[in-house]
Design a protein around this motif. Structure first.
Motif, PDB file in Angstrom:
ATOM      1  N   SER D   2      -4.737 -25.386  22.498  1.00 21.03           N
ATOM      2  CA  SER D   2      -3.463 -24.907  21.956  1.00 21.03           C
ATOM      3  C   SER D   2      -3.535 -24.910  20.438  1.00 21.03           C
ATOM      4  CB  SER D   2      -2.304 -25.767  22.444  1.00 21.03           C
ATOM      5  OG  SER D   2      -2.197 -26.936  21.687  1.00 21.03           O
ATOM      6  N   LYS D   4      -1.376 -25.296  16.920  1.00 22.98           N
ATOM      7  CA  LYS D   4      -0.122 -25.778  16.313  1.00 22.98           C
ATOM      8  C   LYS D   4      -0.068 -25.277  14.863  1.00 22.98           C
ATOM      9  CE  LYS D   4       1.784 -30.197  14.983  1.00 22.98           C
ATOM     10  NZ  LYS D   4       0.930 -30.517  13.843  1.00 22.98           N
TER      11      LYS D   4
ATOM     12  N   MET E  65      -7.957 -24.525  11.704  1.00 18.58           N
ATOM     13  CA  MET E  65      -8.383 -23.142  11.499  1.00 18.58           C
ATOM     14  C   MET E  65      -7.871 -22.736  10.121  1.00 18.58           C
ATOM     15  SD  MET E  65      -7.683 -19.938  14.052  1.00 18.58           S
ATOM     16  CE  MET E  65      -8.313 -20.681  15.556  1.00 18.58           C
ATOM     17  N   GLY E  91      -3.466 -23.724  10.944  1.00 20.56           N
ATOM     18  CA  GLY E  91      -2.938 -24.571  12.005  1.00 20.56           C
ATOM     19  C   GLY E  91      -3.993 -25.500  12.554  1.00 20.56           C
ATOM     20  N   VAL E  92      -3.557 -26.314  13.503  1.00 13.35           N
ATOM     21  CA  VAL E  92      -4.402 -27.333  14.109  1.00 13.35           C
ATOM     22  C   VAL E  92      -4.721 -26.911  15.544  1.00 13.35           C
ATOM     23  CG1 VAL E  92      -4.486 -29.753  14.826  1.00 13.35           C
ATOM     24  CG2 VAL E  92      -3.384 -29.136  12.668  1.00 13.35           C
ATOM     25  N   ILE E  93      -5.994 -27.055  15.934  1.00 12.96           N
ATOM     26  CA  ILE E  93      -6.419 -26.703  17.296  1.00 12.96           C
ATOM     27  C   ILE E  93      -6.462 -27.978  18.128  1.00 12.96           C
ATOM     28  CG2 ILE E  93      -8.323 -25.781  18.683  1.00 12.96           C
ATOM     29  CD1 ILE E  93      -9.053 -24.110  16.181  1.00 12.96           C
TER      30      ILE E  93
END
Lengths: 94, 94, 94, 94, 94, 94, 94
Positions: D2, D4, E65, E91-93
């Protein structure tokens, strides 16, 4: 007729060359010399900075030195005057 | 029909040349002269600066001098008027 | 389908030429005329300025005049509408 | 996997053409049409403005319309998605 | 040797291609692919916004990312790493 | 002679190549290599942000890595030093 | 005649080459060398930042080093002086 500047603007009566102090901004010889000293005729109430009215530093009657790129030339009662923002004034001559 | 300016905008009725004060912005001869004085017809409520509403300085009925690059020309009831930001008004003529 | 503008955006239904007031922005003849008046269909909640929500001035149902460079053209239920920032609206026509 | 989004960014799943509302941004015929509506998949916590966290307006599950210049295209689990700043979203379609 | 980023900067160890998620930023084929995912190795204390320290969102150990135009490439103990501002992380994965 | 940096500026003594850590900013081979690590010799008191003095993060004696476009080269007692804004320092090497 | 700088401006008397410290900004040989050190003759009261007056760091009598692009050259009593914003001063030489 009188002219009341808005915001942080200042109305300046440019000094004729013979009235100027032994000062002035140094210009290359190729530049058409323009008065860069003047007498303050009227000042605005100041500008809002972050919701606070910043008071004006210059006062009516002072002689000021300013950069030649700042002023807008206007005519008041047929006489050529300058309107400029206080931030374009370098300093006060005493 | 009436026009209510938004924010810090001002609606100005440009003065015809013969009505103007012996003032005005000095223009080179090659520039097509445009009215640069006008009567304030309506003013906005002001602009928010840092979350605070900055009140307007100019008032309806005053004659103001402004830079020619500021205004947007609009037509109100067939008459040409100017909408400009208060920050484009140099000062008030009294 | 309905369109809810975000931030300080406004959804405007451009007026057809015959519906417009005897007003409008003055355009050179060479410019393809576009509607520059419109009816406000929806308004956003406003924009944050320095951590404070600045409320919207325009209201649904008002007729507004705006600069032609501001709006993004969108289609809502097949009808062409404009989305523009409130700061691109010059004023309200009453 | 996912994704975020950070700050005021929003992750959007672009709608296929047949899923779109009878809306959309009007594009000249010469422009290769790209989806400009999408479903909100995830939203960041918001951005700091003057030391205050400004909350997000859009919510997961909403369909939004956005300008085609805003988004960065990324792949999440092999599917093409858009990451864009909330300020690039014009409004919400209901 | 260890590297402690200043302000809102983040030290990122770029992932090799085979380690990357089935994600990533979509690039035209003509663009030399560069890693755009990485593991956060160290984070700064944050940046001052209007006199207030804005805390960092990303944490050491997260996979992030980021846009390829953000990072400065540095070498830490001979290994190539990226230093980038948190605002350049999309964002963060998870 | 000593040099006291103003505002958020930092005086840095650039490290000679053999003194540098196995780190440094990665440069294309065509770029004339310049030291991009240095020892902090003196720091200013900090910069005002919104009326609040933001304290400095770097301390005298630390080794820092910085972008080569930031510094102004000056001579202090005949020795070449760099003056740079703290915001141009990427991080501290420990 | 005396000159009182406005805002955050500083009046500086440039040092002659033989008076300068063994310091100075490193200039390519092709650049006509100009004094880049000077003695502070007068300082303004400071600049407003977000409604707060930020006090000046430099003091009358200090020797300062400054970037050559900052100053405006003026004449005070026939002597060439520099007016510059405090933010253009790199540091104080002690």
């Amino acid at each position: 007729m009188s002219f009341k500047p808005l915001g942080d603007r200042v109305l300046v009566n440019p000094l004729a060359k013979e009235e100027m102090s032994k000062g002035g901004i140094v210009l290359p010889d190729t530049v058409k010399e323009k008065p860069q000293e003047g007498k303050v005729i009227a000042v605005g109430v100041g500008k809002f900075d972050d919701g606070t009215l910043v008071p004006m530093e210059v006062k009516v009657g002072q002689t000021v030195m300013f950069s030649k790129y700042g002023p807008t030339e206007i005519k008041v009662d047929g006489e050529e005057m300058y309107v400029l923002s206080e931030s374009d004034i370098l300093g006060v001559i005493e």
